[in-house]
Design an enzyme around this catalytic site. Sequence first.
Site, PDB file in Angstrom:
ATOM      1  N   GLU A   1       0.829  -1.207   0.000  1.00  0.00           N
ATOM      2  CA  GLU A   1       0.000   0.000   0.000  1.00  0.00           C
ATOM      3  C   GLU A   1       0.864   1.258   0.000  1.00  0.00           C
ATOM      4  O   GLU A   1       0.659   2.173  -0.818  1.00  0.00           O
ATOM      5  CB  GLU A   1      -0.931   0.014   1.214  1.00  0.00           C
TER       6      GLU A   1
ATOM      7  N   HIS B   1     -28.088  -3.623 -12.462  1.00  0.00           N
ATOM      8  CA  HIS B   1     -27.300  -3.563 -13.705  1.00  0.00           C
ATOM      9  C   HIS B   1     -27.307  -2.127 -14.236  1.00  0.00           C
ATOM     10  O   HIS B   1     -28.329  -1.472 -14.231  1.00  0.00           O
ATOM     11  CB  HIS B   1     -27.902  -4.502 -14.753  1.00  0.00           C
TER      12      HIS B   1
END
Length: 469
Positions: free
Chosen positions: A190, A448
């Site tokens: 990270e 969707h």
Amino acid sequence: MSDTSFDVVIIGGGPGGYVAAIRAAQLGLKTACIEKRGALGGTCLNVGCIPSKALLTASHHYHACAHEMGSFGIKVGKVEMDVAGMMGHKDKVVSDNTKGIEFLFKKNKVTYIVGAGAITAPGQIEVTAKDGAKSTVAAKHIVIATGSDVTPLPGVEIDEEVIISSTGALALPKTPKHMVVIGGGVIGLELGTVWGRLGAKVTVVEFLDRILPFNDGEVSKQMQRLLAKQGMAFKLGTKVTGIAKSGKKATVTVEPAAGGNAETIEADCVLVAIGRKPYTDGLGLDKVGVALDKRGFVQIDGHFRTNVPGIYAIGDVVGGAMLAHKAEEEGVALAEILAGQHGHVNYDAIPAVVYTWPEVASVGKTEEQLKAEGIAYKAGKFPFTANGRARSMNEVDGFVKILACAATDKVLGAHIVGPNAGDLIAEVVLAMEFGAASEDIARTCHAHPGLGEAVKEACLAVDGRPLHT
């Protein structure tokens, strides 16, 4: 302090400690929390999870403006990074959050005591304030929630300027030309990502033969490929044998872990990120006889009780998954137990996230673990290249993989590499908490176009019937 006697006193104001304090107070227990830092939130909020996410977000925006906006038809002029401004953003986020916890303490009537707590006897804690003044508080129940600290590299002195820990990596005044990261785990990747996006050459040295060694093997392989594509270099199966500092530079000596010829790497800064260790310094645990294991973790039973009556422990200091949200769950469970309820933590449904880009998220068993345990399973996988929303975002790297029991279809694990993986995993964690089958997720209607459809499709794939691959 006007109050010196409590039902519950928690030593440590990190995610486990402050959440335990709030929940205990909600349940009617007279509660105090002792924190020596002078700012609540522990490592996570002050020098860990939160500031690192602030820098990851800032560097991500910078990199997107500099390299990715053109593909969306957005014309951007010269992009510059103001590191001081980025650090100002990080500091404000941290400050606002710590003040927020202080507000929650006041709201829930938790007594906040600033100082270092040491257990002098069962039920007794001596508090040393920053000015050296000492006071004593009494408690029916004492909770150790002191977290963890950086694991040092033997023989290497961390100065937080050239040789740095995660704390130093969160406060660099400028972008180094070359950063060597020792450790290919979550923290190293990270923070390496932050400075790599801002122009640093980043070389990761990992003793084992793969990065993210605790993740599913397919995830580790995919992430190494994607991070290498972003410019990160890797030296795997490699051990560090020495670091020599000279002025504002460092020379790292490495050699193959299995033995072989040594080589040196010149760097502007070296990030030591080889893990974390339990923090028990100055708590007086030896004086009251609290048992530790051979690695220094506080030993507890299934109800967070140490071997000394009235003393409990939660979070990083007890080992297991060293994650803020695991500590929070333990804090809530313990508070409920102390109030006479039935607190419980399902350790099989604790998610873990790596906030690189793409993100990595996982919960439950890996394929390697299932094979080692002899558990018959079915795997369903779906790539983000086949997800409409991911395509519209130009974020098609990665996949969702669902692992389910071959006999019952119960979800045993999930592994995601992709955009917003840390948010997508929550659906699978919930499913596992309720003992759901992969078919339950597959038959759930998903909006969707959405990234979540990739989770549904991976569950369909478990049964060999994906709709979009």
